[in-house]
Write an enzyme that holds these catalytic residues in place. Structure first.
Site, mmCIF file in Angstrom:
data_model
loop_
_atom_site.group_PDB
_atom_site.id
_atom_site.type_symbol
_atom_site.label_atom_id
_atom_site.label_comp_id
_atom_site.label_asym_id
_atom_site.label_seq_id
_atom_site.Cartn_x
_atom_site.Cartn_y
_atom_site.Cartn_z
ATOM 1 N N ARG A 102 0.854 -1.194 0.000
ATOM 2 C CA ARG A 102 0.000 0.000 0.000
ATOM 3 C C ARG A 102 0.878 1.229 0.000
ATOM 4 O O ARG A 102 2.076 1.153 0.294
ATOM 5 C CB ARG A 102 -0.898 0.021 1.237
ATOM 6 C CG ARG A 102 -0.129 0.152 2.564
ATOM 7 C CD ARG A 102 -1.077 0.438 3.708
ATOM 8 N NE ARG A 102 -0.455 0.419 5.017
ATOM 9 C CZ ARG A 102 0.167 1.462 5.596
ATOM 10 N NH1 ARG A 102 0.304 2.610 4.947
ATOM 11 N NH2 ARG A 102 0.681 1.360 6.807
ATOM 12 N N ASN A 104 2.078 4.817 1.631
ATOM 13 C CA ASN A 104 2.231 5.266 3.009
ATOM 14 C C ASN A 104 2.426 6.782 3.026
ATOM 15 O O ASN A 104 1.755 7.501 2.306
ATOM 16 C CB ASN A 104 3.392 4.495 3.665
ATOM 17 C CG ASN A 104 3.410 4.625 5.168
ATOM 18 O OD1 ASN A 104 2.361 4.526 5.794
ATOM 19 N ND2 ASN A 104 4.565 4.848 5.751
ATOM 20 N N ASN A 150 8.726 6.900 5.252
ATOM 21 C CA ASN A 150 7.876 7.693 6.120
ATOM 22 C C ASN A 150 8.125 9.187 5.947
ATOM 23 O O ASN A 150 7.943 9.725 4.866
ATOM 24 C CB ASN A 150 8.056 7.221 7.570
ATOM 25 C CG ASN A 150 6.871 6.395 8.041
ATOM 26 O OD1 ASN A 150 5.724 6.772 7.804
ATOM 27 N ND2 ASN A 150 7.123 5.290 8.697
ATOM 28 N N ASP A 200 9.217 7.983 12.642
ATOM 29 C CA ASP A 200 8.038 7.775 11.780
ATOM 30 C C ASP A 200 7.817 9.034 10.950
ATOM 31 O O ASP A 200 8.614 9.353 10.081
ATOM 32 C CB ASP A 200 6.856 7.400 12.683
ATOM 33 C CG ASP A 200 5.670 6.883 11.921
ATOM 34 O OD1 ASP A 200 5.558 7.154 10.716
ATOM 35 O OD2 ASP A 200 4.809 6.201 12.523
HETATM 36 CA CA CA Z 1 3.972 6.942 9.131
#
Ligand code: CA
Length: 293
Positions: A102, A104, A150, A200
């Site tokens: 997928r 992100n 990320n 992240d």
């Molecule tokens: Ca993330």
């Protein structure tokens, strides 16, 4: 000295995987996502705590404002348009034939290109790539071999792109060519030991410092571009995922969080997990760039 900033809970959203906060200066609205629920959330501070939701119909990893109106999304199957009425329509597919992957996190550069990563649902190592959606709709694969692509942030002079592949344990920097939309000279900018959490989402402020959400680390940290720790925002939940500046003068940092992966016991200990948090900052942030297509 490391500054400590105390956040407040803004919306008890109970997001499984809250992500992708973006301030929309056109409407003074914060948009964010629950990736796995496939939901776009909207929060207008002027309306108090009321939030509204839009169902995307598939997993959604990132949202950017669109100059012609509405937003562009990075969804499971590629890039999609979200209009102001809340209607979602596919623009171009990315790895859509691979059900294990997928899209992100993602963000636009100053030239209005939308950069977003793919990843495996199970975060299998090396299965992800970084893609660039040009204003004319052309998609290019820019980096391969990523695990969880990320956070993205560009320096104010556009000469450096900061990028996080979470499992690499830090923030990397690239030389960035704004005119060509190309990357070169990858190197480590910020090292984050695994015991301190997984890097992240990320945003940059007006002084060029990086605000990094540490998944599993229960904090957002502010680093200088060469890796010096400057400030910490401790959270009452373990999994902050991403952050962005919004509000008056862009001096409020919004932070999304997740309960994915937590046991019932852990959720009982951190009942605000999955909530949207906010903290006032001395330094101002910068607005996200728009997709120009
Ligand atoms: Ca993330």
């Amino acid at each position: 000295m490391v500054v400590e900033l105390q956040p407040d809970l803004v919306a008890d959203a109970q997001n499984q995987l809250g992500e992708g906060p973006v301030w929309d200066a056109r409407t003074d609205t914060l948009f964010w996502l629950d990736v796995l629920a496939g939901v776009v959330h909207r929060y207008a501070p002027a309306d108090g705590s009321r939030t509204t939701e839009i169902s995307v119909g598939q997993e959604v990893g990132a949202l950017v404002p669109r100059r012609s109106g509405g937003h562009v999304l990075a969804v499971r199957e590629g890039f999609a348009a979200l209009d102001e009425q809340g209607t979602v329509s596919m623009m171009v597919e990315v790895e859509a034939a691979d059900p294990a992957n997928r899209m992100n996190d993602g963000k636009c550069d100053r030239a209005g290109r939308f950069w977003a990563s793919t990843m495996a649902f199970d975060a299998s190592p090396g299965r992800g790539s970084l893609y660039r959606l040009a204003p004319d709709g052309d998609v290019s694969q820019v980096l391969t071999g990523l695990t969880i692509g990320n956070g993205l942030a560009w320096s104010a002079d556009d000469r450096t792109l900061f990028f996080i592949d979470t499992m690499s344990g830090g923030v990397d920097a690239f030389d960035f060519d704004l005119a060509a939309g190309t990357l070169d000279n990858r190197r480590r900018a910020v090292e984050i030991p695994e015991a301190e959490g997984l890097p992240d989402g990320m945003c940059i402020d007006a002084e060029g410092a990086l605000w990094v959400a540490l998944y599993g680390g229960g904090a957002v940290r502010r680093y200088s571009p060469d890796g010096e720790l400057l400030a910490v925002v401790p959270l009452p939940v373990p999994n902050p995922t991403c952050c962005t500046f919004g509000g008056p003068e862009l001096r409020e940092l919004y932070i999304t969080t997740a309960w994915a992966g937590m046991s019932d016991v852990e959720r009982a200990e951190s009942p605000q997990a999955g909530g949207l948090f906010r903290v006032r900052t001395q330094v101002a942030g910068v607005l996200p760039y728009e997709f120009v297509g």
